[in-house]
Motif scaffolding. Structure first.
Motif, PDB file in Angstrom:
ATOM      1  N   SER A   1       0.853  -1.194   0.000  1.00  0.00           N
ATOM      2  CA  SER A   1       0.000   0.000   0.000  1.00  0.00           C
ATOM      3  C   SER A   1       0.893   1.250   0.000  1.00  0.00           C
ATOM      4  CB  SER A   1      -0.892  -0.010   1.240  1.00  0.00           C
ATOM      5  OG  SER A   1      -0.133   0.351   2.382  1.00  0.00           O
ATOM      6  N   ASN A   2       0.258   2.419   0.200  1.00  0.00           N
ATOM      7  CA  ASN A   2       1.089   3.628   0.202  1.00  0.00           C
ATOM      8  C   ASN A   2       1.310   4.207   1.587  1.00  0.00           C
ATOM      9  OD1 ASN A   2      -1.395   4.647   0.631  1.00  0.00           O
ATOM     10  ND2 ASN A   2      -1.600   5.678  -1.344  1.00  0.00           N
ATOM     11  N   GLY A   3       1.114   3.375   2.629  1.00  0.00           N
ATOM     12  CA  GLY A   3       1.352   3.881   3.979  1.00  0.00           C
ATOM     13  C   GLY A   3       1.717   2.772   4.957  1.00  0.00           C
TER      14      GLY A   3
ATOM     15  N   ARG B   1      -4.212   1.283   9.620  1.00  0.00           N
ATOM     16  CA  ARG B   1      -4.346   2.408   8.674  1.00  0.00           C
ATOM     17  C   ARG B   1      -5.788   2.418   8.181  1.00  0.00           C
ATOM     18  NH1 ARG B   1      -3.181   3.536   3.325  1.00  0.00           N
ATOM     19  NH2 ARG B   1      -3.143   1.311   2.941  1.00  0.00           N
ATOM     20  N   TYR B   2      -6.630   3.109   8.914  1.00  0.00           N
ATOM     21  CA  TYR B   2      -8.072   3.094   8.663  1.00  0.00           C
ATOM     22  C   TYR B   2      -8.427   3.739   7.327  1.00  0.00           C
ATOM     23  CZ  TYR B   2     -12.985   4.395   9.130  1.00  0.00           C
ATOM     24  OH  TYR B   2     -14.317   4.582   8.916  1.00  0.00           O
TER      25      TYR B   2
ATOM     26  N   GLY C   1     -10.092  -4.782   7.254  1.00  0.00           N
ATOM     27  CA  GLY C   1     -10.391  -3.406   7.633  1.00  0.00           C
ATOM     28  C   GLY C   1     -10.856  -3.303   9.079  1.00  0.00           C
ATOM     29  N   ILE C   2     -10.874  -2.094   9.579  1.00  0.00           N
ATOM     30  CA  ILE C   2     -11.417  -1.851  10.915  1.00  0.00           C
ATOM     31  C   ILE C   2     -12.529  -0.821  10.781  1.00  0.00           C
ATOM     32  CG2 ILE C   2      -9.420  -2.471  12.331  1.00  0.00           C
ATOM     33  CD1 ILE C   2      -8.461   0.385  12.235  1.00  0.00           C
TER      34      ILE C   2
ATOM     35  N   HIS D   1      -8.529   3.527  17.459  1.00  0.00           N
ATOM     36  CA  HIS D   1      -7.562   3.105  16.437  1.00  0.00           C
ATOM     37  C   HIS D   1      -6.718   4.262  15.888  1.00  0.00           C
ATOM     38  CE1 HIS D   1      -9.858   4.611  12.984  1.00  0.00           C
ATOM     39  NE2 HIS D   1     -10.939   4.085  13.518  1.00  0.00           N
ATOM     40  N   SER D   2      -7.282   5.480  15.921  1.00  0.00           N
ATOM     41  CA  SER D   2      -6.523   6.633  15.405  1.00  0.00           C
ATOM     42  C   SER D   2      -5.302   6.921  16.286  1.00  0.00           C
ATOM     43  CB  SER D   2      -7.422   7.866  15.313  1.00  0.00           C
ATOM     44  OG  SER D   2      -8.001   8.131  16.569  1.00  0.00           O
TER      45      SER D   2
END
Ligand SMILES: Cc1cc2nc3c(=O)[nH]c(=O)nc-3n(C[C@H](O)[C@H](O)[C@H](O)COP(=O)(O)OP(=O)(O)OC[C@H]3O[C@@H](n4cnc5c(N)ncnc54)[C@H](O)[C@@H]3O)c2cc1C
Ligand SMILES: *[C@@H]1O[C@H](CO)[C@@H](O)[C@H](O)[C@H]1NC(C)=O
Length: 116
Positions: free
Chosen positions: A35-37, A43-44, A54-55, A85-86
């Motif tokens: 991915s790009n991160g 990474r939500y 996913g979350i 999660h953040s």
């Protein structure tokens, strides 16, 4: 002596810890992240992506800070014990910055085979 080059697949929690450990041992890690991160699961994304776990928006960790943290990089005192999660994602970004991991990651590279 020749420096050993190490390939690490994925820049989630496991990959980040692996890069850091390689650097500590004087190895030369390159992490390939499709991915790009960084962050993997944490990474939500607002919209689910095909084939990627996913979350949900309100997800909070089910493990306490003490249990969740890397043993050598505590989660800040002012973060709640069970983090949203953040916050977990913020923590992973701080970890990557603190140990200078980003320059060892190549983004948008999907590894198909581990061996040639
Ligand atoms: C809903 C849910 C809630 C969870 N809650 C908690 C919790 O509260 N506390 C806790 O400790 N754990 C929790 N977990 C466990 C969670 O899996 C771990 O915390 C952690 O995210 C695992 O990290 P990982 O790096 O092993 O995998 P991931 O986070 O999945 O990262 C894998 C990375 O590898 C990349 N990748 C995959 N294949 C390739 C390829 N072929 N080439 C290149 N890159 C690739 C992906 O893009 C991703 O970035 C939870 C899991 C789920 C599903
Ligand atoms: C936390 O949630 C994940 C995903 O549902 C699960 O795999 C894990 O066992 C849970 N951990 C605890 C301590 O409940």
């Amino acid at each position: 002596m020749e420096v050993k080059q190490i390939a690490i697949i994925g820049a989630g929690v496991s990959g980040l810890g692996a890069i850091k450990s390689c650097l500590e041992e004087g190895l030369e890690p390159t992490c390939f992240e499709k991915s790009n991160g960084i962050g993997g699961l944490w990474r939500y994304k607002e919209t689910p992506e095909n084939g990627r776990p996913g979350i949900y928006k309100s997800l909070t960790c089910n493990t306490s800070k003490e249990m969740t943290a890397f043993s050598d990089y505590p989660i800040p005192d002012h973060y709640p014990n069970y983090m949203h999660h953040s916050k977990m994602m913020e923590y992973l970004r701080m970890y990557a910055r603190h140990f200078g991991l980003m320059k060892h990651i190549q983004f948008q590279v999907r590894k198909k085979k581990l061996l040639p």
